[in-house]
Write an enzyme that holds these catalytic residues in place. Structure first.
Site, PDB file in Angstrom:
ATOM      1  N   PRO A 348      17.508  26.915 -11.040  1.00 20.31           N
ATOM      2  CA  PRO A 348      17.302  27.881 -11.730  1.00 20.31           C
ATOM      3  C   PRO A 348      17.821  29.214 -11.368  1.00 20.31           C
ATOM      4  CG  PRO A 348      15.168  26.958 -11.405  1.00 20.31           C
ATOM      5  CD  PRO A 348      16.330  26.439 -10.479  1.00 20.31           C
ATOM      6  N   CYS A 349      19.516  28.861 -10.580  1.00 20.90           N
ATOM      7  CA  CYS A 349      20.347  30.799 -10.414  1.00 20.90           C
ATOM      8  C   CYS A 349      19.804  31.579 -11.355  1.00 20.90           C
ATOM      9  CB  CYS A 349      21.360  29.822 -10.173  1.00 20.90           C
ATOM     10  SG  CYS A 349      22.611  29.345 -11.285  1.00 20.90           S
TER      11      CYS A 349
END
Ligand SMILES: [Zn+2]
Length: 383
Positions: A348-349
């Site tokens: 989850p950047c």
């Protein structure tokens, strides 16, 4: 970046003009991306509630500030009030809200009905390729097919068929079939023709490819547009927005990292990932347990692993991320590793933002980052 973002909340006419049909047609001719059908064709499509145009364009109504899919059951708006967009992101960036009746951001993960029909037809045909001029007999406009495959797979429908055919050939070779019979089954009349075509796509001879495995990719329709999902035999290795311009470069990196070809197809990891992503978008899933493979430098690996530990619904700053990988002050370096993440959403950047609370950057476009954060905010994590 930031000034464009601000316009989501206070749309300005110049941004609207920039995203309108005329502009995207101009853009389209310039770079071959995001073309729309002719205006009159789109007008006819939405006046007939024609669902076969869903996903091809979105219409927005200036008087209500709402955008719809072409099949919206609401009364069709007057043509002079309508603006057209190629993607929901363009419509959102121009200040429009999604319609509550046709829910243009909601999808069930399936391609539009006509694409499903076309793919099923290909399955049944096994080895026989459809020419563009065959498509009208299936009630499919070749122009629309070309555009859809270009946007969703980064290749024309013809190139898609060739790649898929070679993927089938590879499966047969793995199963131990003789090269000549595989070539014949794929519709090649000569052995050398098959070998040549095979080598062009895979960069190696059918004989050597027997041992090789490949990365299979498929698309998944999602509320943030089509996603490209890729996996090796052992893990998921790719998840990206299909309309990203950098897709070609990413494919090159992927091929280099894994030293194997990329072909359209599915395996158990793409299937699991697609199911879990659909649950995520429906607000029913907060973590993913599909196996991942993300080779990179030691530093990139540390950053990507740290990203995986940020809980659902939470955000941290680039500074904090740098501290977590024991490189305090290296926010630029972690930002760049963040941007090179090849497995969007699942690594989850999007949960890394600027210290000031602004969104910072996002390769898939800031509207998507905001959408993902809003989604996770709306469905709070289980306690
Ligand atoms: Zn609608």
């Amino acid at each position: 970046m930031v000034s464009v973002w601000r316009c989501v909340h206070c749309p300005r006419s110049d941004i609207r003009a920039q995203n309108s049909v005329e502009a995207s047609q101009r853009r389209g001719y310039a770079d071959g991306m995001s073309t729309l059908p002719p205006k009159l064709e789109m007008q006819r499509a939405y006046q007939r509630n024609d669902a076969s145009y869903d996903g091809v364009f979105f219409l927005a109504v200036r008087t209500t500030g709402i955008f719809c899919r072409p099949s919206c059951p609401a009364r069709p708006p007057l043509p002079h009030n309508v603006e057209y967009f190629a993607t929901p992101g363009d419509a959102i960036m121009a200040g429009y809200r999604p319609c509550k009746r046709c829910r243009p951001l909601n999808t069930d993960g399936r391609p539009p009905a006509w694409v499903g029909r076309l793919l099923r037809h290909l399955d049944e045909q096994q080895g026989r390729r459809l020419r563009d001029c065959d498509l009208p007999t299936l009630n499919i406009d070749p122009y629309r097919a070309r555009r859809y495959f270009k946007e969703h797979y980064g290749m024309t429908f013809q190139a898609y068929q060739r790649a898929r055919q070679m993927g089938d050939a590879l499966t047969q070779l793995h199963a131990g079939d003789a090269t000549t019979s595989v070539g014949l089954a794929q519709g090649y009349s000569s052995d050398s023709g098959f070998r040549e075509a095979f080598q062009r796509i895979f960069g190696q001879t059918p004989g050597r490819a027997r041992q090789a495995s490949c990365i299979v990719t498929r698309t998944l329709e999602s509320p943030v547009g089509p996603l490209l999902v890729g996996a090796t035999d052992s893990a998921l290795c790719f998840l990206e927005f299909a309309d990203r311009r950098a897709l070609d470069t990413q494919f090159k990196t992927l091929r280099r990292c894994f030293d194997r070809p990329i072909i359209p197809g599915e395996n158990k990891h793409t299937t699991t990932a697609c199911r879990q992503l659909s649950e995520y978008f429906a607000g029913r899933r907060q973590s993913f347990d599909v196996p991942l493979d993300y080779p990179g430098t030691e530093f990139q690996h540390a950053v990507w692993s740290a990203l995986r530990r940020i809980p659902y619904g939470r955000t941290i700053s680039y500074e904090e991320l740098a501290r977590r990988v024991k490189r305090p002050g290296a926010q630029r370096a972690v930002g760049s590793a963040n941007g090179r993440n090849r497995i969007a959403i699942i690594i989850p950047c999007h949960r890394v933002v600027n210290k000031s609370g602004q969104l910072g950057g996002y390769g898939g476009g800031l509207w998507r980052k905001q959408f993902l954060l809003d989604l996770e905010h709306r469905t709070p994590a289980c306690r």
